[in-house]
Design a protein around this motif. Structure first.
Motif, PDB file in Angstrom:
ATOM      1  N   ILE A  94     -13.947  -5.079 -12.693  1.00  0.00           N
ATOM      2  CA  ILE A  94     -14.089  -3.674 -12.306  1.00  0.00           C
ATOM      3  C   ILE A  94     -12.742  -3.056 -11.957  1.00  0.00           C
ATOM      4  CG2 ILE A  94     -15.032  -2.160 -10.510  1.00  0.00           C
ATOM      5  CD1 ILE A  94     -17.537  -3.927 -10.516  1.00  0.00           C
ATOM      6  N   GLU A  95     -11.898  -3.805 -11.252  1.00  0.00           N
ATOM      7  CA  GLU A  95     -10.609  -3.234 -10.846  1.00  0.00           C
ATOM      8  C   GLU A  95      -9.678  -2.998 -12.034  1.00  0.00           C
ATOM      9  OE1 GLU A  95      -7.981  -7.199  -9.680  1.00  0.00           O
ATOM     10  OE2 GLU A  95      -8.892  -6.020  -8.070  1.00  0.00           O
ATOM     11  N   THR A  96     -10.001  -3.549 -13.219  1.00  0.00           N
ATOM     12  CA  THR A  96      -9.155  -3.323 -14.389  1.00  0.00           C
ATOM     13  C   THR A  96      -9.530  -2.059 -15.158  1.00  0.00           C
ATOM     14  OG1 THR A  96     -10.535  -4.586 -15.969  1.00  0.00           O
ATOM     15  CG2 THR A  96      -8.928  -5.826 -14.667  1.00  0.00           C
TER      16      THR A  96
ATOM     17  N   GLN B 252     -11.297  -9.207  -4.066  1.00  0.00           N
ATOM     18  CA  GLN B 252     -11.148  -7.846  -4.542  1.00  0.00           C
ATOM     19  C   GLN B 252     -10.501  -7.004  -3.445  1.00  0.00           C
ATOM     20  OE1 GLN B 252     -10.707  -5.578  -6.627  1.00  0.00           O
ATOM     21  NE2 GLN B 252     -12.670  -5.275  -7.603  1.00  0.00           N
ATOM     22  N   HIS B 253      -9.892  -5.862  -3.823  1.00  0.00           N
ATOM     23  CA  HIS B 253      -9.381  -4.931  -2.829  1.00  0.00           C
ATOM     24  C   HIS B 253     -10.535  -4.453  -1.955  1.00  0.00           C
ATOM     25  CE1 HIS B 253      -5.516  -4.737  -4.775  1.00  0.00           C
ATOM     26  NE2 HIS B 253      -6.045  -4.302  -5.902  1.00  0.00           N
ATOM     27  N   ALA B 254     -10.255  -4.207  -0.702  1.00  0.00           N
ATOM     28  CA  ALA B 254     -11.249  -3.579   0.157  1.00  0.00           C
ATOM     29  C   ALA B 254     -11.492  -2.160  -0.341  1.00  0.00           C
ATOM     30  CB  ALA B 254     -10.770  -3.561   1.595  1.00  0.00           C
ATOM     31  N   PRO B 255     -12.742  -1.727  -0.413  1.00  0.00           N
ATOM     32  CA  PRO B 255     -13.017  -0.350  -0.851  1.00  0.00           C
ATOM     33  C   PRO B 255     -12.330   0.664   0.048  1.00  0.00           C
ATOM     34  CG  PRO B 255     -15.020  -1.655  -0.858  1.00  0.00           C
ATOM     35  CD  PRO B 255     -13.973  -2.493  -0.182  1.00  0.00           C
TER      36      PRO B 255
ATOM     37  N   ASN C 273      -7.648   2.355  -4.546  1.00  0.00           N
ATOM     38  CA  ASN C 273      -6.515   1.513  -4.910  1.00  0.00           C
ATOM     39  C   ASN C 273      -6.560   1.242  -6.415  1.00  0.00           C
ATOM     40  OD1 ASN C 273      -4.603  -0.562  -5.224  1.00  0.00           O
ATOM     41  ND2 ASN C 273      -5.039  -1.406  -3.201  1.00  0.00           N
ATOM     42  N   LEU C 274      -5.506   1.564  -7.137  1.00  0.00           N
ATOM     43  CA  LEU C 274      -5.458   1.378  -8.586  1.00  0.00           C
ATOM     44  C   LEU C 274      -4.769   0.087  -9.002  1.00  0.00           C
ATOM     45  CD1 LEU C 274      -4.624   5.038  -9.702  1.00  0.00           C
ATOM     46  CD2 LEU C 274      -6.817   3.858  -9.859  1.00  0.00           C
ATOM     47  N   GLU C 275      -4.380  -0.719  -8.017  1.00  0.00           N
ATOM     48  CA  GLU C 275      -3.707  -1.972  -8.341  1.00  0.00           C
ATOM     49  C   GLU C 275      -4.720  -2.997  -8.841  1.00  0.00           C
ATOM     50  OE1 GLU C 275      -0.093  -4.412  -6.281  1.00  0.00           O
ATOM     51  OE2 GLU C 275      -1.880  -4.097  -5.064  1.00  0.00           O
ATOM     52  N   ASN C 276      -4.317  -3.854  -9.758  1.00  0.00           N
ATOM     53  CA  ASN C 276      -5.164  -4.942 -10.233  1.00  0.00           C
ATOM     54  C   ASN C 276      -4.291  -6.157 -10.523  1.00  0.00           C
ATOM     55  OD1 ASN C 276      -4.124  -4.694 -12.975  1.00  0.00           O
ATOM     56  ND2 ASN C 276      -5.403  -2.875 -13.162  1.00  0.00           N
ATOM     57  N   HIS C 277      -4.913  -7.220 -10.973  1.00  0.00           N
ATOM     58  CA  HIS C 277      -4.185  -8.465 -11.211  1.00  0.00           C
ATOM     59  C   HIS C 277      -3.050  -8.262 -12.211  1.00  0.00           C
ATOM     60  CE1 HIS C 277      -3.463 -12.743 -11.350  1.00  0.00           C
ATOM     61  NE2 HIS C 277      -3.676 -12.787 -12.650  1.00  0.00           N
ATOM     62  N   GLN C 278      -3.317  -7.488 -13.263  1.00  0.00           N
ATOM     63  CA  GLN C 278      -2.297  -7.275 -14.282  1.00  0.00           C
ATOM     64  C   GLN C 278      -1.115  -6.463 -13.755  1.00  0.00           C
ATOM     65  OE1 GLN C 278      -5.581  -6.941 -14.819  1.00  0.00           O
ATOM     66  NE2 GLN C 278      -5.943  -8.588 -16.281  1.00  0.00           N
ATOM     67  N   SER C 279      -1.409  -5.437 -12.964  1.00  0.00           N
ATOM     68  CA  SER C 279      -0.318  -4.622 -12.422  1.00  0.00           C
ATOM     69  C   SER C 279       0.523  -5.424 -11.416  1.00  0.00           C
ATOM     70  CB  SER C 279      -0.869  -3.350 -11.774  1.00  0.00           C
ATOM     71  OG  SER C 279      -1.676  -3.652 -10.660  1.00  0.00           O
ATOM     72  N   LYS C 280      -0.141  -6.343 -10.697  1.00  0.00           N
ATOM     73  CA  LYS C 280       0.612  -7.203  -9.779  1.00  0.00           C
ATOM     74  C   LYS C 280       1.567  -8.109 -10.550  1.00  0.00           C
ATOM     75  CE  LYS C 280      -2.976  -7.455  -6.201  1.00  0.00           C
ATOM     76  NZ  LYS C 280      -3.973  -8.337  -5.554  1.00  0.00           N
ATOM     77  N   LEU C 281       1.066  -8.695 -11.641  1.00  0.00           N
ATOM     78  CA  LEU C 281       1.925  -9.544 -12.463  1.00  0.00           C
ATOM     79  C   LEU C 281       3.083  -8.743 -13.054  1.00  0.00           C
ATOM     80  CD1 LEU C 281      -0.693 -11.736 -14.364  1.00  0.00           C
ATOM     81  CD2 LEU C 281       0.800 -12.443 -12.493  1.00  0.00           C
ATOM     82  N   ASN C 282       2.796  -7.511 -13.460  1.00  0.00           N
ATOM     83  CA  ASN C 282       3.835  -6.650 -14.019  1.00  0.00           C
ATOM     84  C   ASN C 282       4.948  -6.433 -13.001  1.00  0.00           C
ATOM     85  OD1 ASN C 282       4.893  -4.746 -16.053  1.00  0.00           O
ATOM     86  ND2 ASN C 282       4.337  -3.177 -14.564  1.00  0.00           N
TER      87      ASN C 282
ATOM     88  N   THR D  17      -1.895   8.471 -11.432  1.00  0.00           N
ATOM     89  CA  THR D  17      -1.084   8.466 -10.216  1.00  0.00           C
ATOM     90  C   THR D  17      -1.969   8.456  -8.967  1.00  0.00           C
ATOM     91  OG1 THR D  17      -0.928  10.889 -10.311  1.00  0.00           O
ATOM     92  CG2 THR D  17       0.865   9.619 -11.318  1.00  0.00           C
ATOM     93  N   GLN D  18      -3.105   9.126  -9.035  1.00  0.00           N
ATOM     94  CA  GLN D  18      -4.098   9.084  -7.957  1.00  0.00           C
ATOM     95  C   GLN D  18      -5.499   9.129  -8.582  1.00  0.00           C
ATOM     96  OE1 GLN D  18      -1.881  11.881  -7.755  1.00  0.00           O
ATOM     97  NE2 GLN D  18      -0.475  11.201  -6.146  1.00  0.00           N
ATOM     98  N   ALA D  19      -6.437   8.463  -7.924  1.00  0.00           N
ATOM     99  CA  ALA D  19      -7.841   8.539  -8.334  1.00  0.00           C
ATOM    100  C   ALA D  19      -8.707   8.591  -7.087  1.00  0.00           C
ATOM    101  CB  ALA D  19      -8.224   7.351  -9.205  1.00  0.00           C
ATOM    102  N   PHE D  20      -9.751   9.404  -7.150  1.00  0.00           N
ATOM    103  CA  PHE D  20     -10.651   9.589  -6.016  1.00  0.00           C
ATOM    104  C   PHE D  20     -12.087   9.335  -6.464  1.00  0.00           C
ATOM    105  CE2 PHE D  20      -6.941  12.239  -5.467  1.00  0.00           C
ATOM    106  CZ  PHE D  20      -6.582  12.079  -4.141  1.00  0.00           C
ATOM    107  N   ILE D  21     -12.818   8.600  -5.667  1.00  0.00           N
ATOM    108  CA  ILE D  21     -14.251   8.414  -5.893  1.00  0.00           C
ATOM    109  C   ILE D  21     -14.978   8.955  -4.679  1.00  0.00           C
ATOM    110  CG2 ILE D  21     -16.102   6.722  -6.089  1.00  0.00           C
ATOM    111  CD1 ILE D  21     -14.322   5.001  -7.788  1.00  0.00           C
TER     112      ILE D  21
END
Length: 433
Positions: free
Chosen positions: A133-135, A20-23, A414-423, A404-408
């Protein structure tokens, strides 16, 4: 070259593919989001907004045209002109992080054996590194209530933010509620391809009495009437002192009515109905006793032949008009991966009668109230946690929900996930922008 031991290499390759991405790091710079249309989550909209936050807490919510800011008031400014700003969406009654692959038993921690398990705490099984979760974050779902399944009393849920190293630092509210699956007086027979008439549940009275007896025995134990320690009875103390909510999973009118009566007679102070397909038939009782509803997945079909085919889409509007606090939940088939569709459930409710801002409340402020976390999140208000996002367009519409941006808690995630990488990979392969 001969490799003497291939297993460490295979392990590292597997880790690289699945990690997973590092938090995100804790917020160190104050941030100001300017000129966006802010949907506050409480029904209000600011067309030209200024949203500021520092140290993970919102410090400014205002109309940008009515305020004056010093040049150094914030360390960083984001121009959100033409974009929309929203509070993070909340997914209640979720099994995110409890199951990774349904077909792999060792990755499934959503239920425990036995019928009465209020002492089972779902949070300790929560996998913060779940690939699922990242999706859901790229669609604005940033908070979830992690909820166990199975049995009569499934266990205790907890509420987490969806960017963490582990369950301890994910926690927003630990052990927020206990989940009761109330029995139905009727049993469903057949299946969707070969439906059959319902039959009476001959054990219904016995099952209801078991629940009533459990709560009576728990109260007696907590009053000091037993010498031997009982961890199961101890775990429901919060239901009687008001620090926890009893989430009653019930769909039928009779289930809803009798479960509320049983809970109130048992001295339970805070009650929420989960599912509530026939909640409109018990609306007066719900309203009178201030019982809210986490409405089951609205992208569904009616249960009976004589019901309006659009009833699931209209249900939120019907209940809201009756003065009931309504949130949306998404349990059911493929529920974890379908969590990303939560905002579009709200969009459907808007298409079938609710005002757009009312529909937004179904997955923000209303859900926060039902989960008792409305003092820290659910709306864009000064003093609350900076869990929010910026979208190119309407976040309740799948065509324009583009973050475009998300904050917790103020952290830029990081909003990237497996699907966006494939895209990205295949766009490059075919020379597409």
């Amino acid at each position: 070259m001969k490799i003497k031991n291939i297993y460490p290499l295979l392990f590292l390759m597997t880790l690289a593919m699945t990690a997973q991405h590092a938090p995100a790091d804790k917020q160190t710079k104050s941030i100001l989001i300017l000129n966006g249309t802010a949907h506050l989550g409480n029904g209000q909209v600011i067309e030209n907004s200024a949203i500021g936050f520092k140290d993970g807490i919102i410090t400014l919510v205002a109309d940008a045209s009515t305020i004056r800011l010093a040049n150094n008031a914030y360390d960083e400014t984001i121009d959100a002109s033409g974009k929309q700003v929203y509070p993070g969406f909340i997914a209640p009654n979720s099994t995110l992080g409890l199951v990774e692959i349904d077909a792999v038993q060792s990755s499934d921690d959503e239920s425990e054996i036995g019928s009465f398990n209020p002492n089972v705490r779902s949070i300790i099984a929560y996998n913060a590194e779940s690939k699922v979760i990242e999706t859901v974050r790229p669609n604005g779902v940033l908070i979830a209530q992690i909820t166990p399944r199975g049995g009569r009393v499934s266990g205790t849920s907890s509420i987490v933010q969806l960017d963490s190293w582990g369950w301890q630092d994910a926690l927003m509210k630990e052990n927020d509620g206990i989940h009761l699956n109330f029995p139905s007086a009727f049993k469903r027979n057949g299946w969707w391809a070969e439906p059959a008439a319902d039959s009476l549940n001959k054990d219904y009275s016995k099952q209801v009495n078991e629940i009533s007896t459990f709560f009576k025995n728990s109260k007696s134990y907590l009053a000091g009437n037993q010498n031997e320690r009982n961890l199961i009875f101890e775990s429901v103390e919060g239901l009687f002192d008001g620090s926890q909510t009893l989430f009653i999973h019930a769909d039928k009118e009779l289930q809803i009515i009798e479960s509320i009566k049983l809970a109130m007679d048992s001295g339970i102070k805070k009650i929420v109905i989960v599912g509530g397909f026939e909640a409109h038939k018990a609306a007066d009782l719900l309203k009178k006793n201030n019982v809210g509803v986490l409405l089951r997945r609205v992208h569904d079909m009616p249960e009976n032949d004589d019901q309006d085919v659009n009833l699931p889409y209209k249900m939120a509007k019907i209940l809201v008009d009756k003065g009931i606090i309504v949130g949306l939940e998404n349990s059911g088939k493929m529920e974890r991966m379908n969590t990303r569709n939560l905002p579009f459930l709200a969009g459907t409710c808007a298409a079938y009668g609710l005002d757009k801002e009312q529909a937004l409340q179904l997955i923000t402020s209303n859900t926060a109230k039902l989960l008792s976390i409305d003092t820290i999140c659910g709306t864009l208000e000064e003093g609350k946690q900076a869990t929010l996002f910026v979208s190119e367009g309407d976040a309740l519409d799948m065509r324009t929900n583009k973050l475009t941006q998300a904050f917790i808690q103020g952290k830029l995630i990081n909003l990237e996930n497996h699907q966006s990488k494939l895209n990205t990979i295949y766009k490059k392969k075919y020379n597409q922008k």
